[in-house]
Design an enzyme around this catalytic site. Structure first.
Site, mmCIF file in Angstrom:
data_model
loop_
_atom_site.group_PDB
_atom_site.id
_atom_site.type_symbol
_atom_site.label_atom_id
_atom_site.label_comp_id
_atom_site.label_asym_id
_atom_site.label_seq_id
_atom_site.Cartn_x
_atom_site.Cartn_y
_atom_site.Cartn_z
ATOM 1 N N ASP A 1 18.734 41.137 29.906
ATOM 2 C CA ASP A 1 18.542 42.379 30.625
ATOM 3 C C ASP A 1 19.335 43.432 29.846
ATOM 4 O OD1 ASP A 1 17.892 44.196 32.704
ATOM 5 O OD2 ASP A 1 19.839 43.850 33.615
ATOM 6 N N LEU A 2 19.022 44.686 30.022
ATOM 7 C CA LEU A 2 19.687 45.746 29.251
ATOM 8 C C LEU A 2 20.864 46.361 30.012
ATOM 9 C CD1 LEU A 2 19.759 47.476 26.691
ATOM 10 C CD2 LEU A 2 18.038 48.965 27.737
ATOM 11 N N ASP A 3 20.545 47.034 31.100
ATOM 12 C CA ASP A 3 21.591 47.693 31.882
ATOM 13 C C ASP A 3 22.519 46.675 32.527
ATOM 14 O OD1 ASP A 3 21.008 50.307 31.395
ATOM 15 O OD2 ASP A 3 19.751 50.593 33.145
ATOM 16 N N THR B 1 24.459 51.754 31.464
ATOM 17 C CA THR B 1 23.929 53.104 31.718
ATOM 18 C C THR B 1 23.796 53.326 33.216
ATOM 19 O OG1 THR B 1 21.597 52.435 31.626
ATOM 20 C CG2 THR B 1 22.635 53.075 29.551
ATOM 21 N N LYS C 1 19.613 48.127 41.320
ATOM 22 C CA LYS C 1 19.829 47.374 40.085
ATOM 23 C C LYS C 1 18.650 46.460 39.786
ATOM 24 C CE LYS C 1 24.863 47.372 39.689
ATOM 25 N NZ LYS C 1 26.066 46.525 39.563
ATOM 26 N N GLY C 2 18.122 46.583 38.571
ATOM 27 C CA GLY C 2 17.034 45.730 38.137
ATOM 28 C C GLY C 2 15.696 46.037 38.774
ATOM 29 N N SER D 1 13.673 44.333 30.269
ATOM 30 C CA SER D 1 14.216 45.374 31.137
ATOM 31 C C SER D 1 13.124 46.151 31.854
ATOM 32 C CB SER D 1 15.051 46.349 30.300
ATOM 33 O OG SER D 1 15.458 47.467 31.051
ATOM 34 N N ALA D 2 13.436 46.594 33.060
ATOM 35 C CA ALA D 2 12.509 47.444 33.812
ATOM 36 C C ALA D 2 12.519 48.880 33.296
ATOM 37 C CB ALA D 2 12.877 47.434 35.292
ATOM 38 N N LYS E 1 11.080 42.944 38.307
ATOM 39 C CA LYS E 1 11.820 41.821 38.864
ATOM 40 C C LYS E 1 12.006 42.063 40.369
ATOM 41 C CE LYS E 1 14.389 42.038 34.539
ATOM 42 N NZ LYS E 1 15.665 42.442 33.917
ATOM 43 N N GLU F 1 21.625 38.114 32.965
ATOM 44 C CA GLU F 1 21.269 39.085 34.001
ATOM 45 C C GLU F 1 22.466 39.505 34.844
ATOM 46 O OE1 GLU F 1 19.331 40.999 35.588
ATOM 47 O OE2 GLU F 1 17.377 40.731 34.659
ATOM 48 N N ASP F 2 22.472 40.773 35.248
ATOM 49 C CA ASP F 2 23.528 41.246 36.161
ATOM 50 C C ASP F 2 22.973 41.583 37.537
ATOM 51 O OD1 ASP F 2 22.170 43.666 35.461
ATOM 52 O OD2 ASP F 2 23.956 44.799 36.029
#
Length: 215
Positions: free
Chosen positions: A10-12, A18, A46-47, A115-116, A146, A170-171
């Site tokens: 995942d990115l963020d 960010t 988130k996500g 990532s979304a 997700k 993943e966070d």
């Protein structure tokens, strides 16, 4: 652990944070619409896709908005977010992120961003790390957010690996649920209480034991 050949990030919140820029932009919009919004409510974003976040915000405020209005407000929020991203650079990579990507490349482990975010390419360019990823599946390519596992399945297919050969980082709870739905091992980035179902939880990638994961 397993014979893992690919890392799906995942990115963020995993590679870069960010989230603060997202929060500032959503807070700005919420204030304009007269909807109470704080960091606790922001956890639900988130996500999650931008459209879904807009639905949640409108619901909290009891707002009756047309589809066009929803799209317009979400676009305004994104415009502010992109403005904030102008401040982003490699110094904002999260602890251990760059080292993990370098070591994965050295060991021949393929990497993907899942990532979304529809701003993924902009973010990766600002951070100077796009070249580390063999696949980039973002909100511009995936139609389902997700906890639907679409982004992970698309990335695994592009990398030529099975579910059993991939690890997700993943966070978000939505991301953990997406991985679990397909039987993909998930490393949670954050507190265990917030990420039930993750195979293991660590504070950040600096705490990742690659030797243990890949043995």
């Amino acid at each position: 652990m397993g014979n893992y050949k690919a890392f799906l990030f995942d990115l963020d919140g995993v590679i870069v944070d960010t989230a603060k820029y997202h929060y500032l932009a959503w807070k700005r919009l919420a204030d304009e619409l007269g909807v109470f919004f704080d960091e606790e409510k922001n956890e639900a974003f988130k996500g999650v896709s931008r459209a879904k976040c807009m639905e949640l915000l409108a619901g909290w405020g009891g707002l009756s908005l047309s589809e066009d209005e929803m799209v317009s407000y979400a676009a305004r929020k994104n415009g502010w977010y992109v403005e904030y991203l102008a401040e982003l650079d490699e110094s904002e990579l999260l602890p251990g992120a760059l080292d993990t990507l370098k070591e994965a490349k050295r060991r021949g482990v393929k990497c993907a961003i899942c990532s979304a975010s529809k701003n993924t390419m902009t973010i990766l360019a600002r951070l100077g790390i796009a070249s580390y990823f063999d696949s980039i599946v973002d909100g511009n390519r995936a139609s389902k957010a997700k906890p639907d596992p679409q982004v992970f399945l698309m990335a695994a297919a592009e990398l030529g690996v099975t579910r059993e050969e991939a690890v997700i980082f993943e966070d978000s709870l939505a991301g953990v649920q997406a991985g679990n739905a397909e039987g993909i091992y998930v490393v949670g980035i954050g507190e265990e209480k917030n990420l039930p179902g993750a195979g293991v939880c660590i504070p950040d990638l600096a705490r990742l034991d690659l030797d243990k994961l890949l043995k």
